[in-house]
Design an enzyme around this catalytic site. Sequence first.
Site, mmCIF file in Angstrom:
data_model
loop_
_atom_site.group_PDB
_atom_site.id
_atom_site.type_symbol
_atom_site.label_atom_id
_atom_site.label_comp_id
_atom_site.label_asym_id
_atom_site.label_seq_id
_atom_site.Cartn_x
_atom_site.Cartn_y
_atom_site.Cartn_z
ATOM 1 N N MET A 95 0.801 -1.226 0.000
ATOM 2 C CA MET A 95 0.000 0.000 0.000
ATOM 3 C C MET A 95 0.840 1.286 0.000
ATOM 4 S SD MET A 95 -2.802 -1.466 -0.341
ATOM 5 C CE MET A 95 -4.081 -0.225 -0.214
ATOM 6 N N HIS A 114 -3.398 -5.758 -9.592
ATOM 7 C CA HIS A 114 -4.377 -4.725 -9.231
ATOM 8 C C HIS A 114 -5.787 -5.296 -9.366
ATOM 9 C CE1 HIS A 114 -5.835 -0.669 -8.609
ATOM 10 N NE2 HIS A 114 -6.681 -0.864 -9.599
#
Length: 193
Positions: A95, A114
């Site tokens: 992240m 993703h």
Amino acid sequence: MVLSTGTNKTKTAVFISGAGSNLKSLIKFSKLKKSPISVNLIITNNKLAKGLKYGSIFQIKKKIINFKNKEIAEKKILNELKKNKIELICLAGFMKILSKNFIMNFKGKILNIHPSLLPKYKGLNTHQRAIDNKDKYSGCTVHFVNSKLDSGKIILQKRVNINKNDSSDSLAKRILAQEHKLYPKAILKIFSP
């Protein structure tokens, strides 16, 4: 785009921030004979990342890097990568956004998975955004990382239907199951001559 294969597998670092389910599937994949990679290093920005347990289970070196100062953090990571002769980075729910400088300084390849069908829904909250837009399907994408968020060259994608009663959690679960299959396939694809 062929990275060095042969009998020696390509030394790979997996970057995580959370549960590490993609890390686990990459480790399992790396143990297969046909796999061109070995997972040699796990890097995280989160000392509480549940995925760190896979480092202990599979005896893989782990490094927790504090990202309070991004520049220092990235220097530390680059040093670790060099020390461990890492040629491939797999981002798996990491992240933090890597700087252009980091990407240029790392001489190998960087891949990311993703949870959307890029170029749709870059960034966060991908499942909810797909549901809110009444999309018929979503999915996941493995792509090369460049200096723009979720914009690198796409390697592989997998579509997942969105059901009428899907919540972002139920959709996320189904997409995650596909991510675990897609990441190894994408790695095989970039290593194939």
